[in-house]
Each structure stands twice: as C-alpha cells, then as structure tokens.
Scaffold this motif. Sequence first.
Motif, PDB file in Angstrom:
ATOM      1  N   GLY A 302      20.045 -18.591 -21.005  1.00 31.04           N
ATOM      2  CA  GLY A 302      19.575 -17.229 -20.871  1.00 31.04           C
ATOM      3  C   GLY A 302      18.282 -17.156 -20.086  1.00 31.04           C
ATOM      4  N   SER A 303      17.848 -15.946 -19.826  1.00 33.67           N
ATOM      5  CA  SER A 303      16.594 -15.733 -19.111  1.00 33.67           C
ATOM      6  C   SER A 303      15.418 -16.009 -20.038  1.00 33.67           C
ATOM      7  N   VAL A 304      14.269 -16.324 -19.460  1.00 35.86           N
ATOM      8  CA  VAL A 304      13.064 -16.605 -20.236  1.00 35.86           C
ATOM      9  C   VAL A 304      11.998 -15.574 -19.887  1.00 35.86           C
ATOM     10  N   ILE A 305      11.072 -15.332 -20.810  1.00 34.91           N
ATOM     11  CA  ILE A 305      10.116 -14.239 -20.645  1.00 34.91           C
ATOM     12  C   ILE A 305       9.177 -14.464 -19.472  1.00 34.91           C
ATOM     13  N   GLU A 306       8.905 -15.742 -19.126  1.00 37.92           N
ATOM     14  CA  GLU A 306       7.964 -15.984 -18.038  1.00 37.92           C
ATOM     15  C   GLU A 306       8.502 -15.558 -16.679  1.00 37.92           C
ATOM     16  N   ASN A 374      21.111  -5.205 -18.809  1.00 39.45           N
ATOM     17  CA  ASN A 374      22.046  -6.113 -19.469  1.00 39.45           C
ATOM     18  C   ASN A 374      21.650  -7.577 -19.335  1.00 39.45           C
ATOM     19  N   ILE A 375      20.346  -7.832 -19.239  1.00 38.12           N
ATOM     20  CA  ILE A 375      19.819  -9.199 -19.261  1.00 38.12           C
ATOM     21  C   ILE A 375      18.891  -9.301 -20.462  1.00 38.12           C
ATOM     22  N   TYR A 376      19.164 -10.271 -21.328  1.00 37.70           N
ATOM     23  CA  TYR A 376      18.408 -10.380 -22.569  1.00 37.70           C
ATOM     24  C   TYR A 376      17.563 -11.650 -22.552  1.00 37.70           C
ATOM     25  N   PRO A 377      16.257 -11.525 -22.263  1.00 38.54           N
ATOM     26  CA  PRO A 377      15.408 -12.723 -22.317  1.00 38.54           C
ATOM     27  C   PRO A 377      15.462 -13.359 -23.703  1.00 38.54           C
ATOM     28  N   LEU A 378      15.470 -14.678 -23.730  1.00 44.08           N
ATOM     29  CA  LEU A 378      15.532 -15.387 -24.991  1.00 44.08           C
ATOM     30  C   LEU A 378      14.303 -15.031 -25.836  1.00 44.08           C
ATOM     31  N   PRO A 379      14.502 -14.635 -27.082  1.00 42.49           N
ATOM     32  CA  PRO A 379      13.361 -14.229 -27.910  1.00 42.49           C
ATOM     33  C   PRO A 379      12.470 -15.421 -28.252  1.00 42.49           C
ATOM     34  N   VAL A 380      11.183 -15.145 -28.346  1.00 41.71           N
ATOM     35  CA  VAL A 380      10.200 -16.162 -28.722  1.00 41.71           C
ATOM     36  C   VAL A 380       9.275 -15.561 -29.766  1.00 41.71           C
ATOM     37  N   SER A 381       8.481 -16.398 -30.403  1.00 40.94           N
ATOM     38  CA  SER A 381       7.535 -15.915 -31.407  1.00 40.94           C
ATOM     39  C   SER A 381       6.394 -15.146 -30.740  1.00 40.94           C
ATOM     40  N   THR A 382       5.696 -14.352 -31.555  1.00 38.80           N
ATOM     41  CA  THR A 382       4.557 -13.589 -31.035  1.00 38.80           C
ATOM     42  C   THR A 382       3.474 -14.522 -30.498  1.00 38.80           C
ATOM     43  N   LEU A 383       3.235 -15.640 -31.183  1.00 47.47           N
ATOM     44  CA  LEU A 383       2.222 -16.586 -30.719  1.00 47.47           C
ATOM     45  C   LEU A 383       2.599 -17.180 -29.364  1.00 47.47           C
ATOM     46  N   THR A 384       3.891 -17.485 -29.171  1.00 50.20           N
ATOM     47  CA  THR A 384       4.330 -18.024 -27.884  1.00 50.20           C
ATOM     48  C   THR A 384       4.142 -16.988 -26.781  1.00 50.20           C
ATOM     49  N   GLU A 385       4.485 -15.734 -27.070  1.00 47.20           N
ATOM     50  CA  GLU A 385       4.316 -14.683 -26.068  1.00 47.20           C
ATOM     51  C   GLU A 385       2.845 -14.502 -25.713  1.00 47.20           C
ATOM     52  N   LEU A 386       1.965 -14.522 -26.711  1.00 49.56           N
ATOM     53  CA  LEU A 386       0.533 -14.405 -26.443  1.00 49.56           C
ATOM     54  C   LEU A 386       0.034 -15.601 -25.635  1.00 49.56           C
ATOM     55  N   ARG A 387       0.554 -16.788 -25.938  1.00 48.55           N
ATOM     56  CA  ARG A 387       0.147 -17.971 -25.188  1.00 48.55           C
ATOM     57  C   ARG A 387       0.555 -17.860 -23.717  1.00 48.55           C
ATOM     58  N   VAL A 388       1.741 -17.320 -23.450  1.00 48.86           N
ATOM     59  CA  VAL A 388       2.180 -17.168 -22.061  1.00 48.86           C
ATOM     60  C   VAL A 388       1.322 -16.136 -21.346  1.00 48.86           C
ATOM     61  N   ILE A 455       1.805 -24.223 -18.908  1.00 48.43           N
ATOM     62  CA  ILE A 455       1.329 -23.259 -19.891  1.00 48.43           C
ATOM     63  C   ILE A 455       2.275 -22.076 -20.016  1.00 48.43           C
ATOM     64  N   GLN A 456       3.119 -21.839 -19.010  1.00 50.90           N
ATOM     65  CA  GLN A 456       3.997 -20.672 -19.038  1.00 50.90           C
ATOM     66  C   GLN A 456       5.361 -20.968 -19.662  1.00 50.90           C
ATOM     67  N   GLN A 457       5.663 -22.224 -19.981  1.00 54.46           N
ATOM     68  CA  GLN A 457       6.978 -22.535 -20.538  1.00 54.46           C
ATOM     69  C   GLN A 457       7.098 -21.968 -21.943  1.00 54.46           C
ATOM     70  N   SER A 458       8.109 -21.130 -22.157  1.00 55.86           N
ATOM     71  CA  SER A 458       8.272 -20.469 -23.457  1.00 55.86           C
ATOM     72  C   SER A 458       9.335 -21.124 -24.325  1.00 55.86           C
ATOM     73  N   MET A 459      10.281 -21.827 -23.732  1.00 55.91           N
ATOM     74  CA  MET A 459      11.362 -22.421 -24.507  1.00 55.91           C
ATOM     75  C   MET A 459      11.086 -23.898 -24.759  1.00 55.91           C
ATOM     76  N   PRO A 460      11.114 -24.327 -26.019  1.00 56.15           N
ATOM     77  CA  PRO A 460      10.888 -25.751 -26.311  1.00 56.15           C
ATOM     78  C   PRO A 460      12.129 -26.585 -26.013  1.00 56.15           C
ATOM     79  N   GLU A 461      11.930 -27.887 -25.901  1.00 53.76           N
ATOM     80  CA  GLU A 461      13.052 -28.803 -25.775  1.00 53.76           C
ATOM     81  C   GLU A 461      13.493 -29.225 -27.173  1.00 53.76           C
TER      82      GLU A 461
END
Length: 507
Positions: A302-306, A374-388, A455-461
Amino acid sequence: MSTIYRSDVRAGRDGFGRLLHAEWTKFRTVRGWVAGATISALLIVGLGLLFATGSHSSCMKGPVEVPCPAPILGPGGEAVEDRFYFVHQPLDGDGSITVRVNSMTGEIRKPDVTPGVRNVVSGVVPWAKAGVLIKESTRQGSPYAAVMVTGSHGVRMQHNFTEDVAGRPGGYPRWLRLTRTGDTITGEESPDGRQWTRVGTARLAGLPAQVRIGLFAASPGDVTVTPNAAFGSVEASRFAAATAVMDQVGVQGKGIGGTWKSDDIGVSLGPDGTPHHPGRLVRTGGTFTVTGVGDIAPSADGSVIERTLTGTMIALIAVIVVAVLFVTAEYRRQLIRTTLLASPRRIGAVTFVAGLAANAVTMPIGRRILQGNNIYPLPVSTLTELRVVAGVAALLALAAVFALALGALFRRSATAVIAAIAAILVPYVLATASLLPEGVSEWLLRITPAAGFAIQQSMPEYPQVLDHYAPVAGYFPLPPWAGFAVLCGYAAAALALAAYRLRRSDV
C-alpha cells in the motif's frame, strides 16, 4: 527568596522574548530569508497536494472497474493480511487444542516455460505456516493467537499480526498445543507429545467468552529478487500454497465436540462468484489435510504517508541554494567580520519552522485527498506520524546548516551548492531509483548524508513478513533516528571545519 525567584523567572522570560523578537526582526528584514522560507514551504504544500490530487486507484472485478477495498485493520489499527484456511469449532471460556503436524508440503507457481502450460513446482516458502489457532471470530482483522510450524523458521508463536516469538528449529513430526486461560493464550511445542516446551504467551485483552479454536494453514507468495542485467533488481511475487497433514487432534473445553466447520478466511472471489485460489480440507478419519494460501501478518502492500511529502526533494534544493547564498553574500560584501547574519542557528530555526508548518498542513490534507481517490495510505501510530512531520522538517533544517557550512568553507556559491546537492540528494536518488546494485544502494544510505532520509520511513520491517526490504521499495538500511544521526554528524563536521577556517582567516 520567592520574590527573587519570581523576578529571575520574569527576567528570563523577558530576555527570551527580546531574543525571539530580535531574531524575528532580523528574519523579516532580510528578504532572501523570507523568500527562501516561503518558497520551500510552498513547494512542499503545492507539490504534495498536486501529487495527491493526481493519484488515483481502481480495481477490476472481471470486466468492471470498481473501487479498491480499504485495507483490513488489525487490533492495533495497523493494516494486515488475514487470509488462511481455518478448520474450527466454538470454544466457550477456557480450553485447549493439541495437534501433531506430520508434514508440510507446497506448490509454487513459476514463470511459464512453455506458452499456455502452467509451470507449478513443488516447494514451501520460508514463511508458510500451519498449526493451531484461537481467534475471536472469523472476521478478518479480529484478535488471534497461534502456534505453528513454518517452512524455514521452525516453530513460532504469533498473535495479533505484529507479534512473533521463535520456538525451536526442527522438522517433523512436531506436536503443538494452544491453551486459553481467560485472556491469556499459551503456546507450547513437543517433539513427542510428552515433553512440552513453552514457546510464548499472549494476552488478548477483551477476548469474548466464545471464540473459535482449530487448525489452520496459510502460505504467502513466493518473493524472488533478480538482479537486473543493467541496474538494480526486479522483484516478483508468485502464488504459493501450503498443505499440512495433521492428526492426533485433541480439544478440551466447553462447547467443544460438535462438527468441525471449515472457512476460507479472506478468499477472493472471481467475477462469477467462485473462489480464486481457494484452500481446502481433506479429512480421513482422524487425519486432517489442510491446504491454505495467503498470510496472517502485517501488510506491507500500500501507499505510505511520507509520499504526501514528495515536494521535500525540490524544497531541499531551494533550502540549499538559499543557505549557501546567505553566507557567500556576506563574504562578497565583506560583512563576515561584523554581522554574521547567516548563522547556523538562524538558518536552521527558520528552515525548521517553515518545514514543520508545511508538513503539518500537507500530510493530513494529502491523506484525505488520496482516500477520496481510492488510495488508502497504510495507517501508522500518532507518534510515527509526528516523527515523520517533525523529522522531515529537521532534515531540511540540517541540510540548510550543512549547506551553510559548505558555503563558508568554499566561499563560492556554485561550488557549495553543487557539493551539498551531490552529498545529500544524489546518493538518495541513485539508491532509491534502482540505478545501482542493492548492496551499493544500501551502503550509500549508510555512510553518506543521504542517510538522513531514513527519518521519513513510516513502515517498519517485520521479520515474519516476506517482502523486498530494499531502498527502491522505500526501506532504509538504518533505523530512522540512526540515519538522521549520520546527517547530524556530517553537519557538525562541516560546521567545525567552517568555524576553524573562519577563525584562521576572518577574525
């Protein structure tokens, strides 16, 4: 004493206010600073929203184009894959299930050698899995815990999609047991059914009294990465299925003892309503042969917020140019000994504030536009979004400080701008555009200032997810803050060299 303390505090506040006012006055009176901060912010907002507006997605249902479904969300709000074949019964309250897994085989669809002839070979992918599972319900994304054997990673206990605990390696047969006590699920394994070893425990808060308990099998696709003859690599994921033969099934608990029910959880349907790549159960007496496809794991598709911050690249160039021109202009005008307006603190603070404001506006608006398309960025935590959001602003600020230091070192605008772009942007583009072998790309993002983009990577491995974890797929070899620390090191080194030259030549 309290009066003195309050006076000190008041004086400190007044001093900070005067300092802030002085810095603001210097900022707004230098038109280049105002223009540079405004341009970089507008680039982030404008290009980010333009990207979101121009992005669309749709799925095909036979000959008909339909909206793509929203991602399935797990108990923690993350996007998940939840497709497997489940043979189950109801369990009311506490209970357990025990099984012996005798073997696991599989098949993998490979590229066709002869046109029109399906090339299916025998094989089990590393994260194929089969075993016993307790799940809140058959609804996709509902809480679960499972203990399983895998294709190449031994026995594992996994729960709620993101959690994974390793058991012992080994082959077959392997006995597995899953026990529920209230909200706590315990997974065990044994080589002979007599001596048991605990694999792990999981607490599923809020688990209802009645759950589903049973056997399962699943297999993610076979991911292959082929080096490109010229540059980079080519990734392909092909259909795979796993078949497990299980017997010695024993279940205990209230509600147990009825007819086994089979569900192909999450199976996709073709245009005519028939299952596409379905699982199956073949039962002979007490032996269950279960075939499943799909996976029970976090989703990396899926798409990522960054991606809403795509304007950062162009804004970075503008920031570099402005920072270099400030310091080189002071040398040209012979003001370096008297004013030093273009200090690292000022240029960094201005750039950070402008980037932070632009990111905070662009990301939520861009995400809403993408969802409307119709594109749904993969959800992340609030802390991850603030970090990005804050991390990308800090990335711009550090790039400005780094460029300022290079300008002070070289004292030639063109040379400093080219050096800054070559150090930060060029390695990033080469590494993420599949223009170099993956090993070289990863090293570029470890040892150059471009590491700061991590620093912009929102999805972990996720170790338990079979995926192509490479720069071209948006994954960085260093964790976000470690990559950012590399850029900090380069900026600090450049500043130290610039200060040394300033003291030697201009003071």
